[in-house]
Enzyme design. Sequence first.
Site, PDB file in Angstrom:
ATOM      1  N   ASP A 280       0.883  -1.513   0.131  1.00 31.06           N
ATOM      2  CA  ASP A 280       0.234  -0.084  -0.295  1.00 31.06           C
ATOM      3  C   ASP A 280       0.903   1.492  -0.237  1.00 31.06           C
ATOM      4  O   ASP A 280       1.288   1.728   0.838  1.00 31.06           O
ATOM      5  CB  ASP A 280      -0.966  -0.075   1.267  1.00 31.06           C
ATOM      6  CG  ASP A 280      -2.041   0.947   1.300  1.00 31.06           C
ATOM      7  OD1 ASP A 280      -2.275   2.071   0.349  1.00 31.06           O
ATOM      8  OD2 ASP A 280      -2.678   0.526   1.593  1.00 31.06           O
ATOM      9  N   HIS A 281       1.087   1.825  -1.068  1.00 33.13           N
ATOM     10  CA  HIS A 281       2.080   2.706  -0.741  1.00 33.13           C
ATOM     11  C   HIS A 281       1.190   4.154  -1.719  1.00 33.13           C
ATOM     12  O   HIS A 281       0.319   4.263  -3.264  1.00 33.13           O
ATOM     13  CB  HIS A 281       3.284   2.820  -1.850  1.00 33.13           C
ATOM     14  CG  HIS A 281       4.406   1.567  -1.789  1.00 33.13           C
ATOM     15  ND1 HIS A 281       5.655   1.642  -1.357  1.00 33.13           N
ATOM     16  CD2 HIS A 281       3.826   0.665  -0.596  1.00 33.13           C
ATOM     17  CE1 HIS A 281       6.256   0.911  -0.611  1.00 33.13           C
ATOM     18  NE2 HIS A 281       5.704   0.074   0.207  1.00 33.13           N
TER      19      HIS A 281
ATOM     20  N   GLY B 105       4.025   2.326   9.357  1.00 32.49           N
ATOM     21  CA  GLY B 105       4.013   3.564   8.063  1.00 32.49           C
ATOM     22  C   GLY B 105       6.055   3.623   7.459  1.00 32.49           C
ATOM     23  O   GLY B 105       6.703   3.409   8.627  1.00 32.49           O
ATOM     24  N   GLU B 106       5.956   4.270   6.634  1.00 27.26           N
ATOM     25  CA  GLU B 106       7.418   4.687   5.860  1.00 27.26           C
ATOM     26  C   GLU B 106       7.478   6.088   5.680  1.00 27.26           C
ATOM     27  O   GLU B 106       6.153   6.803   4.838  1.00 27.26           O
ATOM     28  CB  GLU B 106       7.532   3.558   4.768  1.00 27.26           C
ATOM     29  CG  GLU B 106       8.316   2.309   4.906  1.00 27.26           C
ATOM     30  CD  GLU B 106       6.974   1.173   4.523  1.00 27.26           C
ATOM     31  OE1 GLU B 106       6.421   2.164   3.808  1.00 27.26           O
ATOM     32  OE2 GLU B 106       6.816   0.413   5.441  1.00 27.26           O
TER      33      GLU B 106
ATOM     34  N   ASN C 165       5.797   7.141   1.970  1.00 28.19           N
ATOM     35  CA  ASN C 165       4.624   7.103   1.767  1.00 28.19           C
ATOM     36  C   ASN C 165       3.935   8.205   2.176  1.00 28.19           C
ATOM     37  O   ASN C 165       2.774   8.483   1.829  1.00 28.19           O
ATOM     38  CB  ASN C 165       3.975   5.643   2.052  1.00 28.19           C
ATOM     39  CG  ASN C 165       4.684   4.863   1.012  1.00 28.19           C
ATOM     40  OD1 ASN C 165       4.611   4.616   0.185  1.00 28.19           O
ATOM     41  ND2 ASN C 165       5.104   4.299   1.894  1.00 28.19           N
TER      42      ASN C 165
ATOM     43  N   GLY D  52      10.911  -4.425  15.955  1.00 29.02           N
ATOM     44  CA  GLY D  52      11.559  -5.131  16.787  1.00 29.02           C
ATOM     45  C   GLY D  52      11.169  -5.387  18.217  1.00 29.02           C
ATOM     46  O   GLY D  52       9.624  -5.625  17.658  1.00 29.02           O
TER      47      GLY D  52
ATOM     48  N   THR E  13       8.961  -9.192   6.978  1.00 27.06           N
ATOM     49  CA  THR E  13      10.022  -9.096   6.517  1.00 27.06           C
ATOM     50  C   THR E  13      11.595  -9.736   6.477  1.00 27.06           C
ATOM     51  O   THR E  13      11.875 -10.433   5.558  1.00 27.06           O
ATOM     52  CB  THR E  13      10.210  -7.792   5.539  1.00 27.06           C
ATOM     53  OG1 THR E  13      11.093  -7.207   6.570  1.00 27.06           O
ATOM     54  CG2 THR E  13       8.842  -7.736   5.543  1.00 27.06           C
TER      55      THR E  13
ATOM     56  N   LYS F 114      13.392 -13.738  11.850  1.00 26.04           N
ATOM     57  CA  LYS F 114      14.307 -13.408  12.541  1.00 26.04           C
ATOM     58  C   LYS F 114      13.748 -14.312  14.028  1.00 26.04           C
ATOM     59  O   LYS F 114      12.192 -13.964  14.024  1.00 26.04           O
ATOM     60  CB  LYS F 114      14.174 -12.220  13.161  1.00 26.04           C
ATOM     61  CG  LYS F 114      15.502 -11.681  12.361  1.00 26.04           C
ATOM     62  CD  LYS F 114      15.525 -10.015  12.615  1.00 26.04           C
ATOM     63  CE  LYS F 114      16.755  -8.567  11.670  1.00 26.04           C
ATOM     64  NZ  LYS F 114      16.606  -8.023  12.567  1.00 26.04           N
TER      65      LYS F 114
END
Length: 322
Positions: free
Chosen positions: A37-38, A106-107, A110, A174, A191, A194
Amino acid sequence: MVRIGYTMMTEQAGPRELVSHVVGAERAGFDFSVISDHSFPWLESQGHAPYAWSVLGAAAQATSRIPLMTYVTCPTFRYHPAVVAQKAATMQILSQGRFRLGLGSGENLNEHIIGAGWPAAPVRLERLEEAVDIIRRMFTGESVTHHGAHFDVENARLWDLPDEVPPIGIAVSGPRSCELAGRQGDLLIATEPKPELLDRFDAHGGVGKPRVGQLPVCYGTDREAAIARARDQFRWSLGGWHVNSELPSPSSFDQATQDIRHEDVAEAIPCGDDVDSFVDAVRPYAAAGFTEIALVQIGGDHQESFLEWAEAELLPALRRTL
């Protein structure tokens, strides 16, 4: 058995193509699908960023079996959480119960478009936690009024509710996001394979809940050409999410990743048509405890050949092995 999924990568294909691709993924036998979703692609070479929720509505009508999920939507900047709740409820009805709502903090790439700034990660997680609470309250069908630290909702109500509300997945990278996912999520999204992410998730309420991973791959009969394509369009992924969440534009990602070599990409992303190398790349996710793994085929113009190969060779090999 680990479920294998397909990714509709909105950064690398237009809306009609994405719908065609997920129809092909259903035909090929993938167990589920996810969609990014970008508002921007990571790199200009990817070249696309259609509105994911319109694509999802079309995909729900064009398919009949394959589950759909956002991977992921940020409900705290571009979208208000009350609006996300309405979109998700509608999608669950359109898909007849096949939709899951994947959420994340979020990033900057975007979310910067609304001009609200980009706060530190702890604040972004606070916003996400408050947003999830609002969405869950909206899913009850009751009128919601909320005045919190980050959001206001005034007498909001969903008038069209599905029989079963969409499960909510929360993306983690994290300790704090894992704790939030364990407390508030119905599933975990990650993604990277780990094990410590899953351990933290389990410690805070995640035991027994699905955990979904994602892996980029680059199928092609010419391995060197596949490596070159992966470097051209996906080298951004080697930066790690603590970096990727902060950069504001495709040009920033281009500058930050210029020193990534072809051999770096070839080591991190399975490229070519050797089935065993693709299976080996999936193994760490299964070993870590992921129950679902969504594959991303790099290159919007290389989906059909990948889907044919996946149906004939890759999916059978993965199901024999995992």
